[in-house]
Design a protein around this motif. Structure first.
Motif, PDB file in Angstrom:
ATOM      1  N   LEU A 167      10.854  17.771 -11.839  1.00  0.00           N
ATOM      2  CA  LEU A 167      12.097  17.095 -12.185  1.00  0.00           C
ATOM      3  C   LEU A 167      11.770  15.648 -12.524  1.00  0.00           C
ATOM      4  O   LEU A 167      11.121  14.966 -11.745  1.00  0.00           O
ATOM      5  N   PHE A 168      12.220  15.193 -13.666  1.00  0.00           N
ATOM      6  CA  PHE A 168      11.992  13.822 -14.097  1.00  0.00           C
ATOM      7  C   PHE A 168      13.318  13.070 -14.132  1.00  0.00           C
ATOM      8  O   PHE A 168      14.381  13.662 -14.276  1.00  0.00           O
ATOM      9  N   ASN A 169      13.233  11.759 -14.018  1.00  0.00           N
ATOM     10  CA  ASN A 169      14.357  10.874 -14.285  1.00  0.00           C
ATOM     11  C   ASN A 169      13.989   9.939 -15.426  1.00  0.00           C
ATOM     12  O   ASN A 169      12.891   9.374 -15.437  1.00  0.00           O
ATOM     13  N   ARG A 170      14.893   9.793 -16.364  1.00  0.00           N
ATOM     14  CA  ARG A 170      14.769   8.751 -17.383  1.00  0.00           C
ATOM     15  C   ARG A 170      15.911   7.789 -17.121  1.00  0.00           C
ATOM     16  O   ARG A 170      17.086   8.134 -17.266  1.00  0.00           O
ATOM     17  N   THR A 171      15.584   6.576 -16.696  1.00  0.00           N
ATOM     18  CA  THR A 171      16.568   5.649 -16.153  1.00  0.00           C
ATOM     19  C   THR A 171      16.493   4.303 -16.839  1.00  0.00           C
ATOM     20  O   THR A 171      15.409   3.790 -17.121  1.00  0.00           O
ATOM     21  N   VAL A 172      17.656   3.706 -17.088  1.00  0.00           N
ATOM     22  CA  VAL A 172      17.747   2.323 -17.556  1.00  0.00           C
ATOM     23  C   VAL A 172      18.191   1.465 -16.380  1.00  0.00           C
ATOM     24  O   VAL A 172      19.276   1.673 -15.822  1.00  0.00           O
ATOM     25  N   LEU A 173      17.331   0.545 -15.974  1.00  0.00           N
ATOM     26  CA  LEU A 173      17.633  -0.337 -14.844  1.00  0.00           C
ATOM     27  C   LEU A 173      18.251  -1.637 -15.330  1.00  0.00           C
ATOM     28  O   LEU A 173      17.736  -2.276 -16.242  1.00  0.00           O
ATOM     29  N   THR A 174      19.350  -2.014 -14.715  1.00  0.00           N
ATOM     30  CA  THR A 174      19.962  -3.322 -15.001  1.00  0.00           C
ATOM     31  C   THR A 174      20.171  -4.109 -13.719  1.00  0.00           C
ATOM     32  O   THR A 174      20.666  -5.215 -13.761  1.00  0.00           O
ATOM     33  N   ARG A 175      19.795  -3.539 -12.581  1.00  0.00           N
ATOM     34  CA  ARG A 175      19.933  -4.182 -11.282  1.00  0.00           C
ATOM     35  C   ARG A 175      18.974  -3.496 -10.318  1.00  0.00           C
ATOM     36  O   ARG A 175      18.453  -2.420 -10.619  1.00  0.00           O
ATOM     37  N   GLY A 212       5.610  30.724   4.005  1.00  0.00           N
ATOM     38  CA  GLY A 212       6.356  29.546   3.581  1.00  0.00           C
ATOM     39  C   GLY A 212       6.522  29.404   2.097  1.00  0.00           C
ATOM     40  O   GLY A 212       7.281  28.550   1.632  1.00  0.00           O
ATOM     41  N   GLY A 213       5.792  30.207   1.299  1.00  0.00           N
ATOM     42  CA  GLY A 213       5.909  30.085  -0.151  1.00  0.00           C
ATOM     43  C   GLY A 213       5.506  28.723  -0.638  1.00  0.00           C
ATOM     44  O   GLY A 213       6.262  28.006  -1.265  1.00  0.00           O
ATOM     45  N   THR A 214       4.272  28.298  -0.286  1.00  0.00           N
ATOM     46  CA  THR A 214       3.804  26.969  -0.638  1.00  0.00           C
ATOM     47  C   THR A 214       3.934  26.705  -2.117  1.00  0.00           C
ATOM     48  O   THR A 214       3.583  27.514  -2.946  1.00  0.00           O
ATOM     49  N   THR A 215       4.443  25.533  -2.455  1.00  0.00           N
ATOM     50  CA  THR A 215       4.604  25.139  -3.856  1.00  0.00           C
ATOM     51  C   THR A 215       4.058  23.760  -4.070  1.00  0.00           C
ATOM     52  O   THR A 215       3.781  23.020  -3.144  1.00  0.00           O
ATOM     53  N   SER A 216       3.954  23.393  -5.342  1.00  0.00           N
ATOM     54  CA  SER A 216       3.559  22.042  -5.709  1.00  0.00           C
ATOM     55  C   SER A 216       4.629  21.446  -6.596  1.00  0.00           C
ATOM     56  O   SER A 216       4.345  20.721  -7.536  1.00  0.00           O
ATOM     57  N   GLY A 217       5.866  21.743  -6.316  1.00  0.00           N
ATOM     58  CA  GLY A 217       6.949  21.282  -7.158  1.00  0.00           C
ATOM     59  C   GLY A 217       7.207  19.813  -7.027  1.00  0.00           C
ATOM     60  O   GLY A 217       6.620  19.120  -6.218  1.00  0.00           O
ATOM     61  N   THR A 218       8.157  19.289  -7.830  1.00  0.00           N
ATOM     62  CA  THR A 218       8.496  17.888  -7.760  1.00  0.00           C
ATOM     63  C   THR A 218       9.997  17.728  -7.665  1.00  0.00           C
ATOM     64  O   THR A 218      10.767  18.569  -8.078  1.00  0.00           O
ATOM     65  N   ALA A 219      10.397  16.622  -7.082  1.00  0.00           N
ATOM     66  CA  ALA A 219      11.819  16.309  -7.039  1.00  0.00           C
ATOM     67  C   ALA A 219      11.949  14.817  -6.924  1.00  0.00           C
ATOM     68  O   ALA A 219      11.095  14.135  -6.402  1.00  0.00           O
ATOM     69  N   LEU A 220      13.057  14.262  -7.373  1.00  0.00           N
ATOM     70  CA  LEU A 220      13.284  12.831  -7.329  1.00  0.00           C
ATOM     71  C   LEU A 220      14.748  12.578  -7.133  1.00  0.00           C
ATOM     72  O   LEU A 220      15.597  13.122  -7.838  1.00  0.00           O
ATOM     73  N   ARG A 221      15.086  11.736  -6.166  1.00  0.00           N
ATOM     74  CA  ARG A 221      16.464  11.325  -5.985  1.00  0.00           C
ATOM     75  C   ARG A 221      16.516   9.825  -6.074  1.00  0.00           C
ATOM     76  O   ARG A 221      15.723   9.131  -5.437  1.00  0.00           O
ATOM     77  N   ALA A 222      17.432   9.259  -6.827  1.00  0.00           N
ATOM     78  CA  ALA A 222      17.574   7.817  -6.958  1.00  0.00           C
ATOM     79  C   ALA A 222      18.992   7.433  -6.561  1.00  0.00           C
ATOM     80  O   ALA A 222      19.945   8.089  -6.959  1.00  0.00           O
ATOM     81  N   ALA A 223      19.102   6.389  -5.779  1.00  0.00           N
ATOM     82  CA  ALA A 223      20.423   5.927  -5.336  1.00  0.00           C
ATOM     83  C   ALA A 223      20.616   4.490  -5.778  1.00  0.00           C
ATOM     84  O   ALA A 223      19.764   3.641  -5.531  1.00  0.00           O
TER      85      ALA A 223
END
Length: 287
Positions: free
Chosen positions: A17-25, A275-286
């Motif tokens: 999972l990717f984020n494409r973000t414009v930061l202004t603060r 456990g179904g080991t994975t190498s996935g990705t995740a990103l949360r931005a607040a």
């Protein structure tokens, strides 16, 4: 031996999972559960990234940062705004942990011609909706990680692990190459010293001083790192993996694996299956 390739063994994005973000603060990002490594690249403008308690570092267009801590970190725009692309790895295998242990909490790579085309491709792919998009993005994240780390290891201010620096030593380097290239070979201190063309005493002393542990202890740890990866493969058995990492029988291998990893290889393999080991990705931005 490809030292960087060995560090990246088993590190593979799956469902990134990717984020494409414009930061202004200023933003504070909260790492997704189990994520251990985050890659941030600047598409446009400049940004500052900070991992407490260290001073903020500046990222300019084309630059990249890798964050290797589960602690929150702060991103802020320099100037009016900046555009970022980011993605986070879940590294829950022992091979992944080896990479994490080799890196500082935050590393920054200046803009470089080699990585910039990848950044542009990632940014474009995030906005697209084409067949195979997920697979393409997974592979681009892996590509960007390898590219960024290769540039960082070449920087004068980089702080790679002791064994990585020791590869260039005339005495220790040949032995390290041999251990990584042929982990199943029945190495002894005498055989490794012969590769280095010095006495056993000189070799053992130099190796311990540069790497931080005796040669046979390092060899065992490296073999168990490879074993953890091999145990995750379909159809692997304790006996087959033992042979691939230099053990004539499963009993000696099991003892070494439990001593280094704290768990028997059979239990480790069972935990991966359950456990179904994975190498996935995740990103949360607040914000």
């Amino acid at each position: 031996m490809d030292a960087l390739g060995d560090l990246l063994r088993g590190v593979r994005a799956d469902g990134a999972l990717f984020n494409r973000t414009v930061l202004t603060r200023p933003w504070e990002t909260n790492r997704a559960e189990a994520a251990a490594l985050e890659l941030i690249t600047v598409v446009r403008g400049s940004a500052r990234v900070s991992v407490a308690p260290d001073e903020p570092r500046t990222l300019r267009e084309g630059g990249a940062a890798i964050v290797c801590t589960k602690a929150p970190f702060t991103l802020s725009a320099v100037g009016a705004e900046c555009e970022l692309v980011s993605g986070a790895y879940q590294l829950d295998s022992s091979v992944g942990r080896r990479l994490i242990s080799a890196l500082p909490p935050l590393l920054v790579v200046p803009s470089g011609e080699e990585c910039m085309p990848i950044v542009e491709l990632i940014a474009a792919e995030i906005s697209a909706d084409r067949p195979g998009r997920q697979y393409v993005m997974d592979r681009m994240l892996d590509w960007m990680l390898a590219c960024t780390l290769r540039e960082w290891f070449d920087l004068p201010e980089a702080c790679p692990p002791a064994w990585y620096r020791a590869l260039g030593d005339d005495v220790v380097g040949p032995a390290l190459h041999a251990m990584h290239d042929e982990p199943a070979r029945p190495w002894t201190v005498a055989a490794l010293a012969a590769r280095a063309r010095v006495s056993r005493a000189v070799f053992a002393r130099n190796f311990t001083d540069l790497v931080g542990r005796p040669p046979m202890a390092y060899l065992t740890e490296w073999r168990m790192t490879l074993a953890a990866e091999l145990l995750a493969e379909p159809g692997a058995t304790v006996a087959s993996v033992a042979g691939q990492v230099g053990y004539a029988d499963g009993f000696g291998f099991s003892d070494a694996f439990k001593r280094i990893r704290g768990i028997a290889p059979s239990a480790y393999r069972a935990s991966l299956t359950a456990g179904g080991t994975t190498s996935g990705t995740a990103l949360r931005a607040a914000g």
